[in-house]
Design a protein around this motif. Structure first.
Motif, mmCIF file in Angstrom:
data_model
loop_
_atom_site.group_PDB
_atom_site.id
_atom_site.type_symbol
_atom_site.label_atom_id
_atom_site.label_comp_id
_atom_site.label_asym_id
_atom_site.label_seq_id
_atom_site.Cartn_x
_atom_site.Cartn_y
_atom_site.Cartn_z
ATOM 1 N N GLY A 1 1.116 -1.299 0.021
ATOM 2 C CA GLY A 1 0.155 0.184 0.638
ATOM 3 C C GLY A 1 0.456 1.293 -0.336
ATOM 4 N N LEU A 2 1.651 1.656 0.736
ATOM 5 C CA LEU A 2 2.981 2.106 0.410
ATOM 6 C C LEU A 2 3.784 2.509 -0.448
ATOM 7 C CD1 LEU A 2 5.044 1.789 4.177
ATOM 8 C CD2 LEU A 2 2.824 3.704 3.648
ATOM 9 N N VAL B 1 -4.961 0.214 2.335
ATOM 10 C CA VAL B 1 -5.065 -0.348 0.906
ATOM 11 C C VAL B 1 -6.528 -0.172 0.255
ATOM 12 C CG1 VAL B 1 -5.789 -2.576 -0.616
ATOM 13 C CG2 VAL B 1 -3.791 -2.639 1.205
ATOM 14 N N LYS B 2 -7.503 -0.249 1.185
ATOM 15 C CA LYS B 2 -9.353 -0.037 0.637
ATOM 16 C C LYS B 2 -8.907 1.407 0.211
ATOM 17 C CE LYS B 2 -11.457 -3.303 3.796
ATOM 18 N NZ LYS B 2 -12.240 -4.148 4.830
ATOM 19 N N ASN B 3 -8.947 2.133 1.745
ATOM 20 C CA ASN B 3 -8.885 3.496 1.145
ATOM 21 C C ASN B 3 -8.475 3.957 0.005
ATOM 22 O OD1 ASN B 3 -10.590 3.967 3.698
ATOM 23 N ND2 ASN B 3 -9.296 3.833 5.265
ATOM 24 N N THR B 4 -6.839 3.765 -0.236
ATOM 25 C CA THR B 4 -6.147 3.528 -1.526
ATOM 26 C C THR B 4 -7.069 3.495 -2.549
ATOM 27 O OG1 THR B 4 -4.236 3.926 0.124
ATOM 28 C CG2 THR B 4 -4.475 3.760 -2.327
ATOM 29 N N ILE C 1 -10.133 3.557 -2.411
ATOM 30 C CA ILE C 1 -11.263 4.391 -3.246
ATOM 31 C C ILE C 1 -10.722 5.724 -3.768
ATOM 32 C CG2 ILE C 1 -12.914 5.729 -1.852
ATOM 33 C CD1 ILE C 1 -13.081 2.952 0.381
ATOM 34 N N GLU C 2 -9.405 6.455 -3.293
ATOM 35 C CA GLU C 2 -9.209 7.403 -4.071
ATOM 36 C C GLU C 2 -8.712 6.977 -4.989
ATOM 37 O OE1 GLU C 2 -7.872 10.659 -4.420
ATOM 38 O OE2 GLU C 2 -8.495 10.237 -2.698
ATOM 39 N N ILE C 3 -8.451 6.331 -5.710
ATOM 40 C CA ILE C 3 -7.624 5.682 -7.317
ATOM 41 C C ILE C 3 -9.483 5.489 -8.338
ATOM 42 C CG2 ILE C 3 -7.061 4.607 -8.670
ATOM 43 C CD1 ILE C 3 -5.054 3.042 -7.084
ATOM 44 N N ASP C 4 -10.283 5.398 -7.579
ATOM 45 C CA ASP C 4 -11.103 5.539 -8.155
ATOM 46 C C ASP C 4 -11.816 6.963 -7.989
ATOM 47 O OD1 ASP C 4 -11.809 3.246 -8.573
ATOM 48 O OD2 ASP C 4 -13.314 2.445 -7.034
ATOM 49 N N PHE C 5 -11.922 7.448 -7.116
ATOM 50 C CA PHE C 5 -12.424 9.055 -6.871
ATOM 51 C C PHE C 5 -11.730 9.931 -8.092
ATOM 52 C CE2 PHE C 5 -11.711 13.588 -5.154
ATOM 53 C CZ PHE C 5 -13.126 13.982 -5.198
#
Length: 170
Positions: free
Chosen positions: A41-42, A74-77, A79-83
């Protein structure tokens, strides 16, 4: 036995995330899997910050998620990519002056930040056509209105544009 993996010219081993991903095939402990997903994730965040294409970053994150599905980072990243993808799609549509196409992207997203941005941009478009001839203005307002209705038919801008269209039609 785990082998070190080297890059194409055998000058250096691949990154820590790649090595840990390989090791996670043999080391199945929850803590190691969690650490592997964290390091992957990092790496993904670092790649995103370097403005790399999000597609390979997304693949990296999905591999990390397969190793440790409970990783919030990982989940939040993801989500950020989708955003970011929706934002890019909206901006492309706006550059092409296609408010309905942008509206479809916003509708799929449902994110309040996309909705706010959409209405900010269309508000500027709306104000920019105020001095136009009635016929051209009406055509643009109808298209803007359709997009607004897709995103939020009750938004104040939608209502204002609707009133303006009715006044021009009279």
């Amino acid at each position: 036995m785990v082998k070190l993996v080297y890059d194409e010219d055998f000058s250096s081993p691949v990154g820590l995330a790649d090595a840990m991903e390989l090791l996670s095939q043999s080391i199945k402990t929850p803590k190691f899997r969690e650490a592997t997903a964290f390091v992957m994730g990092l790496q993904a965040i670092d790649l995103l910050n370097k403005n790399l294409n999000p597609a390979p970053v997304e693949k990296l994150l999905k591999r990390a998620q397969a190793i440790y599905p409970d990783s919030d980072m990982v989940k939040n990243t993801l989500i950020e990519i989708d955003f970011r993808k929706v934002g890019d799609e909206m901006n492309k549509a706006f550059k092409q002056q296609k408010p309905i196409k942008a509206a479809m992207a916003v509708k799929r997203s449902g994110d309040s930040r996309h909705i706010e941005y959409y209405f900010d941009v269309l508000g500027k478009w709306y104000r920019s056509v105020q001095g136009w001839e009635a016929k051209e203005r009406l055509a643009v307002l109808r298209e803007i209105f359709q997009g607004c209705c897709i995103v939020d038919g009750r938004h104040t801008l939608t209502v204002e544009i609707h009133r303006d269209i009715k006044a021009l039609e009279e």
